[in-house]
Design a protein around this motif. Structure first.
Motif, PDB file in Angstrom:
ATOM      1  N   SER A   7       6.145  -0.230  -6.369  1.00 19.51           N
ATOM      2  CA  SER A   7       5.817  -1.347  -5.508  1.00 19.51           C
ATOM      3  C   SER A   7       5.927  -0.899  -4.055  1.00 19.51           C
ATOM      4  CB  SER A   7       6.733  -2.550  -5.762  1.00 19.51           C
ATOM      5  OG  SER A   7       8.079  -2.241  -5.454  1.00 19.51           O
ATOM      6  N   GLY A   8       5.355  -1.668  -3.150  1.00 24.55           N
ATOM      7  CA  GLY A   8       5.483  -1.397  -1.730  1.00 24.55           C
ATOM      8  C   GLY A   8       4.244  -0.854  -1.055  1.00 24.55           C
ATOM      9  N   GLY A   9       3.216  -0.523  -1.819  1.00 25.42           N
ATOM     10  CA  GLY A   9       1.994  -0.012  -1.217  1.00 25.42           C
ATOM     11  C   GLY A   9       1.325  -1.066  -0.361  1.00 25.42           C
ATOM     12  N   ASP A  10       0.653  -0.614   0.698  1.00 33.03           N
ATOM     13  CA  ASP A  10       0.015  -1.540   1.625  1.00 33.03           C
ATOM     14  C   ASP A  10      -0.999  -0.786   2.468  1.00 33.03           C
ATOM     15  OD1 ASP A  10       1.473  -4.228   3.677  1.00 33.03           O
ATOM     16  OD2 ASP A  10      -0.553  -3.914   2.896  1.00 33.03           O
ATOM     17  N   SER A  11      -1.711  -1.528   3.306  1.00 36.86           N
ATOM     18  CA  SER A  11      -2.629  -0.950   4.277  1.00 36.86           C
ATOM     19  C   SER A  11      -1.975  -0.994   5.649  1.00 36.86           C
ATOM     20  CB  SER A  11      -3.954  -1.723   4.300  1.00 36.86           C
ATOM     21  OG  SER A  11      -4.624  -1.634   3.054  1.00 36.86           O
ATOM     22  N   LEU A  20       8.170   2.773  -0.317  1.00 37.15           N
ATOM     23  CA  LEU A  20       7.783   2.578  -1.697  1.00 37.15           C
ATOM     24  C   LEU A  20       9.025   2.557  -2.580  1.00 37.15           C
ATOM     25  CD1 LEU A  20       4.738   5.024  -1.987  1.00 37.15           C
ATOM     26  CD2 LEU A  20       4.791   2.654  -1.160  1.00 37.15           C
ATOM     27  N   SER A  21       8.990   1.722  -3.589  1.00 39.03           N
ATOM     28  CA  SER A  21      10.091   1.640  -4.531  1.00 39.03           C
ATOM     29  C   SER A  21       9.570   1.809  -5.945  1.00 39.03           C
ATOM     30  CB  SER A  21      10.828   0.302  -4.407  1.00 39.03           C
ATOM     31  OG  SER A  21      11.469   0.184  -3.159  1.00 39.03           O
ATOM     32  N   CYS A  22      10.380   2.408  -6.782  1.00 41.51           N
ATOM     33  CA  CYS A  22      10.053   2.605  -8.184  1.00 41.51           C
ATOM     34  C   CYS A  22      11.237   2.117  -9.005  1.00 41.51           C
ATOM     35  CB  CYS A  22       9.765   4.079  -8.458  1.00 41.51           C
ATOM     36  SG  CYS A  22       9.502   4.486 -10.197  1.00 41.51           S
ATOM     37  N   SER A  23      11.008   1.081  -9.787  1.00 43.87           N
ATOM     38  CA  SER A  23      12.062   0.515 -10.617  1.00 43.87           C
ATOM     39  C   SER A  23      11.983   1.086 -12.025  1.00 43.87           C
ATOM     40  CB  SER A  23      11.953  -1.006 -10.664  1.00 43.87           C
ATOM     41  OG  SER A  23      12.137  -1.565  -9.379  1.00 43.87           O
ATOM     42  N   ALA A  24      13.113   1.553 -12.532  1.00 43.31           N
ATOM     43  CA  ALA A  24      13.189   2.115 -13.867  1.00 43.31           C
ATOM     44  C   ALA A  24      13.874   1.138 -14.807  1.00 43.31           C
ATOM     45  CB  ALA A  24      13.939   3.443 -13.852  1.00 43.31           C
ATOM     46  N   SER A  25      13.585   1.284 -16.094  1.00 44.12           N
ATOM     47  CA  SER A  25      14.138   0.374 -17.094  1.00 44.12           C
ATOM     48  C   SER A  25      15.629   0.574 -17.313  1.00 44.12           C
ATOM     49  CB  SER A  25      13.392   0.542 -18.420  1.00 44.12           C
ATOM     50  OG  SER A  25      13.537   1.862 -18.913  1.00 44.12           O
ATOM     51  N   GLY A  26      16.138   1.728 -16.919  1.00 45.41           N
ATOM     52  CA  GLY A  26      17.541   2.029 -17.086  1.00 45.41           C
ATOM     53  C   GLY A  26      18.061   2.932 -15.992  1.00 45.41           C
ATOM     54  N   TYR A  27      19.343   3.217 -16.055  1.00 41.78           N
ATOM     55  CA  TYR A  27      19.973   4.070 -15.064  1.00 41.78           C
ATOM     56  C   TYR A  27      19.394   5.483 -15.098  1.00 41.78           C
ATOM     57  CZ  TYR A  27      23.654   6.679 -12.634  1.00 41.78           C
ATOM     58  OH  TYR A  27      24.359   7.491 -11.784  1.00 41.78           O
ATOM     59  N   LEU A  28      19.110   6.025 -13.925  1.00 41.76           N
ATOM     60  CA  LEU A  28      18.616   7.385 -13.792  1.00 41.76           C
ATOM     61  C   LEU A  28      19.727   8.251 -13.222  1.00 41.76           C
ATOM     62  CD1 LEU A  28      15.058   6.738 -12.307  1.00 41.76           C
ATOM     63  CD2 LEU A  28      15.628   7.331 -14.666  1.00 41.76           C
ATOM     64  N   ILE A  75      13.980   4.603  -7.551  1.00 40.57           N
ATOM     65  CA  ILE A  75      13.535   5.773  -6.806  1.00 40.57           C
ATOM     66  C   ILE A  75      12.739   5.258  -5.621  1.00 40.57           C
ATOM     67  CG2 ILE A  75      12.329   7.978  -6.902  1.00 40.57           C
ATOM     68  CD1 ILE A  75      12.340   7.531 -10.035  1.00 40.57           C
ATOM     69  N   SER A  76      13.102   5.672  -4.426  1.00 38.66           N
ATOM     70  CA  SER A  76      12.419   5.192  -3.234  1.00 38.66           C
ATOM     71  C   SER A  76      11.756   6.335  -2.491  1.00 38.66           C
ATOM     72  CB  SER A  76      13.385   4.450  -2.307  1.00 38.66           C
ATOM     73  OG  SER A  76      14.350   5.335  -1.764  1.00 38.66           O
ATOM     74  N   LEU A  77      10.755   5.987  -1.706  1.00 33.92           N
ATOM     75  CA  LEU A  77      10.088   6.941  -0.826  1.00 33.92           C
ATOM     76  C   LEU A  77       9.871   6.249   0.506  1.00 33.92           C
ATOM     77  CD1 LEU A  77       8.849   9.823  -0.723  1.00 33.92           C
ATOM     78  CD2 LEU A  77       6.630   8.718  -1.127  1.00 33.92           C
ATOM     79  N   GLN A  78      10.668   6.630   1.499  1.00 31.50           N
ATOM     80  CA  GLN A  78      10.530   6.101   2.844  1.00 31.50           C
ATOM     81  C   GLN A  78       9.551   6.977   3.601  1.00 31.50           C
ATOM     82  OE1 GLN A  78      12.197   3.213   4.317  1.00 31.50           O
ATOM     83  NE2 GLN A  78      10.436   3.632   5.652  1.00 31.50           N
ATOM     84  N   MET A  79       8.491   6.375   4.112  1.00 29.04           N
ATOM     85  CA  MET A  79       7.429   7.113   4.770  1.00 29.04           C
ATOM     86  C   MET A  79       7.313   6.662   6.220  1.00 29.04           C
ATOM     87  SD  MET A  79       4.538   7.090   1.745  1.00 29.04           S
ATOM     88  CE  MET A  79       4.277   5.309   1.866  1.00 29.04           C
ATOM     89  N   HIS A  80       7.374   7.617   7.140  1.00 27.38           N
ATOM     90  CA  HIS A  80       7.232   7.348   8.565  1.00 27.38           C
ATOM     91  C   HIS A  80       6.070   8.157   9.131  1.00 27.38           C
ATOM     92  CE1 HIS A  80      10.883   4.994   8.881  1.00 27.38           C
ATOM     93  NE2 HIS A  80      11.592   5.971   8.334  1.00 27.38           N
ATOM     94  N   ASN A  81       5.590   7.702  10.286  1.00 27.70           N
ATOM     95  CA  ASN A  81       4.498   8.385  10.980  1.00 27.70           C
ATOM     96  C   ASN A  81       3.342   8.686  10.034  1.00 27.70           C
ATOM     97  OD1 ASN A  81       3.158   9.582  13.147  1.00 27.70           O
ATOM     98  ND2 ASN A  81       4.102  11.598  12.785  1.00 27.70           N
ATOM     99  N   LEU A  82       2.907   7.662   9.345  1.00 23.75           N
ATOM    100  CA  LEU A  82       1.844   7.834   8.356  1.00 23.75           C
ATOM    101  C   LEU A  82       0.540   8.273   9.006  1.00 23.75           C
ATOM    102  CD1 LEU A  82       2.722   4.792   6.137  1.00 23.75           C
ATOM    103  CD2 LEU A  82       2.530   7.157   5.330  1.00 23.75           C
ATOM    104  N   GLY A 113       1.150   3.250 -10.502  1.00 19.47           N
ATOM    105  CA  GLY A 113       0.715   3.583  -9.163  1.00 19.47           C
ATOM    106  C   GLY A 113       0.673   2.392  -8.228  1.00 19.47           C
ATOM    107  N   THR A 114       0.803   2.682  -6.936  1.00 15.50           N
ATOM    108  CA  THR A 114       0.681   1.679  -5.896  1.00 15.50           C
ATOM    109  C   THR A 114      -0.158   2.272  -4.765  1.00 15.50           C
ATOM    110  OG1 THR A 114       1.918   0.138  -4.458  1.00 15.50           O
ATOM    111  CG2 THR A 114       2.832   2.355  -4.721  1.00 15.50           C
TER     112      THR A 114
END
Length: 120
Positions: A7-11, A20-28, A75-82, A113-114
């Protein structure tokens, strides 16, 4: 086995930020191999970042701009200066055995995917 959902994709405009965030069904566990991949229009899928045993690694094209993190079932992905070249569909993935890093061959769980679109 894990079920993943991004989740978190955008224009956004160039220079902007997204998380971006990725949610898993269980603990990773930190020992697991988790990663983000992306696929731009007309191009093959490429590894963006992965984290294994708490150590993050990045593709050269995003180094210094993106940050991958793992916390419990997320699982997250912080993106700057895109940049426009960051445009694509972003996938999260995980592996319970071997870790192939930015090569996707050992990952056994994938999200759908997002979409991230960066405009000039």
């Amino acid at each position: 086995h894990a079920q993943l959902r991004e989740s978190g994709g955008d224009s956004v405009q160039a220079g902007g930020s997204l998380r971006l965030s990725c949610s898993a069904s269980g603990y990773l566990y930190s020992a697991n191999c988790v990663a983000w991949f992306r696929q731009a229009p007309g191009k093959e899928r490429e590894g963006v970042a992965y984290i294994f045993a708490g150590i993050p690694n990045y593709a050269e094209s995003v180094k210094g701009r993106f940050t991958i993190a793992q916390f419990e079932n997320t699982i997250s992905l912080q993106m700057h200066n895109l940049k426009p070249e960051d445009t694509g569909t972003y996938f999260c993935a995980s592996s319970r055995s071997l870790c192939s890093g930015l090569d996707g061959r050992t990952y056994t769980a994938w999200g759908r995917g997002t979409q991230v679109t960066v405009s000039l």
